[in-house]
Motif scaffolding. Structure first.
Motif, PDB file in Angstrom:
ATOM      1  N   HIS A   1       0.947   2.094  -9.008  1.00 52.87           N
ATOM      2  CA  HIS A   1       0.078   3.266  -9.044  1.00 52.87           C
ATOM      3  C   HIS A   1      -0.776   3.250 -10.312  1.00 52.87           C
TER       4      HIS A   1
ATOM      5  N   ASN B   1      -0.109   4.279  -1.759  1.00 54.64           N
ATOM      6  CA  ASN B   1      -0.409   5.189  -2.868  1.00 54.64           C
ATOM      7  C   ASN B   1      -1.692   5.969  -2.609  1.00 54.64           C
TER       8      ASN B   1
ATOM      9  N   LEU C   1      -3.156   0.120 -10.477  1.00 56.90           N
ATOM     10  CA  LEU C   1      -4.312   0.262  -9.590  1.00 56.90           C
ATOM     11  C   LEU C   1      -5.295   1.296 -10.127  1.00 56.90           C
TER      12      LEU C   1
ATOM     13  N   ASN D   1       0.830  -1.209   0.000  1.00 60.81           N
ATOM     14  CA  ASN D   1       0.000   0.000   0.000  1.00 60.81           C
ATOM     15  C   ASN D   1       0.866   1.261   0.000  1.00 60.81           C
TER      16      ASN D   1
ATOM     17  N   GLY E   1      -5.021   3.871  -2.378  1.00 56.69           N
ATOM     18  CA  GLY E   1      -4.712   2.548  -2.896  1.00 56.69           C
ATOM     19  C   GLY E   1      -5.097   1.423  -1.959  1.00 56.69           C
TER      20      GLY E   1
END
Length: 401
Positions: free
Chosen positions: A140, A88, A143, A86, A203
């Motif tokens: 990034h 982001n 996702l 995680n 994210g």
């Protein structure tokens, strides 16, 4: 003492490397760890590929893309350790964000509704929104594509994706060159605190425990220096545990704030570490548990299923041609065997398998391991899909229905 050079970008998720150096964990393993700051992922990639450094804090998809020959300089890379999951955050300029749900907590907490809101806002906007991404081959960008694709948005048709170094995103937003961006922290928080943007998506709410940065090495160097690699991974494991301890977050934010590391004030770094994000200028913070994780739940373990999910998305978006060989190469980048070798006998919780079905856990669950006490946290995708690495073709076919 063995000298190792490692390249990094000024991001909160470089914390484990920085703590390994500054808190003495590397020195305890008889390693002199030199940290080489880079401003762009392309420069960092080249430093690793051309042997200027022995290791790098790297985007997980970039390590796979380089190995598959998709990036500019093909080379066999390996990732024996994950540095974080995680971390982001996607922000948009305040003008665009005004078309979204004004309830920030609801906006962040319901990524399904927000994806549809975002799709509607695109139709009202004066032009295609220009979104900054840190690299084409980044979690990034993958996702963002995954999230927006759920709402029928084709990022290659409906948006303009522009690659920029994370540290330059805020300046580009202020200059009107982009309308928003997704990047590793603290750069989204910096933009919000400057009054330039609002958080749209986190994210950690799109994929809980989603893979992020890895420690990447040239495969040949890693295999030729097994004893050194093992010592480095031991140091990083201890550093990751230190970083994940809430009692150390204040000191960690101070370390990262130094000009030669992230170079932003501690108050821009702490929100991600504590999971209390300021999502709109002047608003109270929003709780986002597990915004970033460094150690607990065996974060450092390089699941081959994470690598294969990345591969599936590269295929889905036309960035890679599917083949059994490419699938094998992608999975082989994540070296769970090296992780197990390095941490054997330390008592570190160790998964008994190297692959798992991703997205299947909605609650913490104890799992089989080579030592007692391994509990994996929720790893759900926001849309409820699960990724079975044994059926990549079926997984991809479901997106085309």
């Amino acid at each position: 003492m063995t000298r190792i050079s490692a390249a990094f970008l000024p991001l909160t998720d470089s914390a484990v490397l920085i703590a390994a150096r500054e808190k003495g964990f590397a020195a305890e393993q008889d390693i002199a760890l030199d940290l080489i700051r880079s401003e762009s992922w392309a420069t960092l990639r080249d430093r690793l590929v051309y042997g200027q450094v022995q290791a790098a804090h790297m985007l997980a998809p970039l390590a796979i893309a380089v190995t598959l020959g998709l990036s500019q300089h093909p080379a066999a890379l390996s990732a024996p350790f994950k540095l974080s999951v995680n971390g982001n955050v996607f922000v948009m300029g305040t003008a665009f964000a005004a078309a979204l749900d004004p309830d920030i907590a609801r906006r962040i907490g319901d990524p399904i509704a927000t994806a549809h809101d975002f799709a509607g806002a695109i139709g009202l906007y004066r032009r295609k929104p220009v979104i900054g991404i840190v690299h084409r081959f980044s979690c990034h960008a993958l996702l963002l594509r995954y999230w927006l694709g759920y709402a029928g948005i084709d990022p290659d048709r409906d948006l303009v994706l522009r690659v920029l170094p994370p540290s330059l995103m805020g300046a580009a937003l202020e200059a009107g060159e982009i309308d928003g961006f997704i990047a590793g922290e603290p750069w989204s928080t910096v933009a919000v605190q400057a009054g330039l943007a609002e958080i749209v998506m986190v994210g950690a709410r799109v994929w809980q425990r989603g893979v992020e940065k890895v420690l990447a090495m040239r495969t040949g160097w890693m295999e030729d220096n097994a004893e050194v690699v093992d010592r480095l991974l031991l140091a990083l494991d201890r550093a990751a545990a230190w970083c994940d301890d809430p009692a150390h977050h204040g000191e960690l934010a101070e370390l990262l704030s130094r000009p030669d590391y992230v170079g932003r004030p501690p108050e821009a770094i702490l929100p991600t570490l504590t999971g209390r994000l300021v999502a709109r200028p002047g608003d109270a913070s929003v709780e986002v548990p597990a915004t970033i994780l460094f150690h607990r739940e065996a974060v450092g373990f390089p699941w081959r299923s994470h690598a294969l999910w990345i591969y599936s998305q590269l295929v889905r978006w036309g960035m890679a041609e599917p083949s059994p060989e490419a699938e094998r190469q992608a999975a082989d980048v994540f070296r769970s065997d090296i992780y197990r070798r390095a941490l054997a006998g330390t008592g570190a919780p160790m998964p008994g398998a190297s692959l798992k079905v991703e997205g299947a856990l909605s609650e913490p669950m104890g799992v089989g391991s080579h030592s007692a006490g391994l509990v994996l946290g929720p790893d759900r995708f926001f849309d409820g899909r699960v990724f079975d690495p044994a059926d990549i073709d079926g997984y991809l076919a479901a997106f085309r229905r």
